[in-house]
Design a protein around this motif. Sequence first.
Motif, PDB file in Angstrom:
ATOM      1  N   PHE A 218       4.590   1.812   1.718  1.00 23.53           N
ATOM      2  CA  PHE A 218       5.675   2.267   0.855  1.00 23.53           C
ATOM      3  C   PHE A 218       6.337   3.521   1.422  1.00 23.53           C
ATOM      4  O   PHE A 218       7.556   3.624   1.473  1.00 23.53           O
ATOM      5  CB  PHE A 218       5.143   2.527  -0.557  1.00 23.53           C
ATOM      6  N   ARG A 219       5.530   4.463   1.864  1.00 24.22           N
ATOM      7  CA  ARG A 219       6.089   5.686   2.450  1.00 24.22           C
ATOM      8  C   ARG A 219       6.847   5.383   3.738  1.00 24.22           C
ATOM      9  O   ARG A 219       7.893   5.981   4.006  1.00 24.22           O
ATOM     10  CB  ARG A 219       4.990   6.701   2.704  1.00 24.22           C
TER      11      ARG A 219
ATOM     12  N   ARG B 237       4.937  -0.227  -6.565  1.00 21.73           N
ATOM     13  CA  ARG B 237       5.545   0.257  -5.319  1.00 21.73           C
ATOM     14  C   ARG B 237       6.508  -0.772  -4.737  1.00 21.73           C
ATOM     15  O   ARG B 237       7.562  -0.428  -4.225  1.00 21.73           O
ATOM     16  CB  ARG B 237       4.449   0.586  -4.302  1.00 21.73           C
TER      17      ARG B 237
ATOM     18  N   THR C 167       0.835  -1.197   0.000  1.00 20.73           N
ATOM     19  CA  THR C 167       0.000   0.000   0.000  1.00 20.73           C
ATOM     20  C   THR C 167       0.873   1.250   0.000  1.00 20.73           C
ATOM     21  O   THR C 167       2.080   1.194   0.279  1.00 20.73           O
ATOM     22  CB  THR C 167      -0.923   0.018   1.225  1.00 20.73           C
ATOM     23  N   ARG C 168       0.253   2.357  -0.298  1.00 21.24           N
ATOM     24  CA  ARG C 168       0.993   3.623  -0.339  1.00 21.24           C
ATOM     25  C   ARG C 168       1.557   3.973   1.039  1.00 21.24           C
ATOM     26  O   ARG C 168       2.669   4.476   1.155  1.00 21.24           O
ATOM     27  CB  ARG C 168       0.066   4.726  -0.833  1.00 21.24           C
ATOM     28  N   ARG C 169       0.806   3.664   2.070  1.00 19.96           N
ATOM     29  CA  ARG C 169       1.251   3.965   3.434  1.00 19.96           C
ATOM     30  C   ARG C 169       2.482   3.140   3.810  1.00 19.96           C
ATOM     31  O   ARG C 169       3.438   3.662   4.380  1.00 19.96           O
ATOM     32  CB  ARG C 169       0.106   3.692   4.379  1.00 19.96           C
TER      33      ARG C 169
ATOM     34  N   ASP D 165      -0.484  -0.799  -9.309  1.00 19.89           N
ATOM     35  CA  ASP D 165       0.194   0.170  -8.449  1.00 19.89           C
ATOM     36  C   ASP D 165       0.907  -0.485  -7.270  1.00 19.89           C
ATOM     37  O   ASP D 165       2.004  -0.083  -6.892  1.00 19.89           O
ATOM     38  CB  ASP D 165      -0.803   1.210  -7.926  1.00 19.89           C
ATOM     39  N   ASP D 166       0.283  -1.501  -6.671  1.00 17.73           N
ATOM     40  CA  ASP D 166       0.924  -2.171  -5.538  1.00 17.73           C
ATOM     41  C   ASP D 166       2.220  -2.853  -5.958  1.00 17.73           C
ATOM     42  O   ASP D 166       3.234  -2.778  -5.270  1.00 17.73           O
ATOM     43  CB  ASP D 166      -0.021  -3.199  -4.916  1.00 17.73           C
TER      44      ASP D 166
END
Length: 121
Positions: free
Chosen positions: A6-7, A95, A2-4, A91-92
């Motif tokens: 990844f960050r 990342r 997820t984007r979270r 996208d997943d």
Amino acid sequence: MTRRIFRAYLAGLAALVAFSLSPFAVLGGFVVTISLFIPLMFMLAAIGVEVKGQTIDSLLLVIFIGFSTIMALAAGLWFYRAADRADKGDDDGARRVAAAGFTLLVIPAVIYFFFNALPGI
């Protein structure tokens, strides 16, 4: 990934780089030296790899530069794969592959900073 996550992963890599630039990097320098460089130097000395006018330290530098170059090229390929996955809509996966590419870029830099943090080097 997820984007979270990844960050958070990128923040962890940035924290590792920041630690390698801090005054406490000497501790990491000892770990890098004991786990990587001393065994490599003993191996080079044991097989008798000495060229006229070169010491084991200079051969170690050449090996590290080659290692860093290979890691940078591999990171470029991973970023290419990440872009391809992003174009396909995954996208997943993009990342996840980009995180691997960033890891390949950070590892040689952290090893370099840790090793150079040691006194007398």
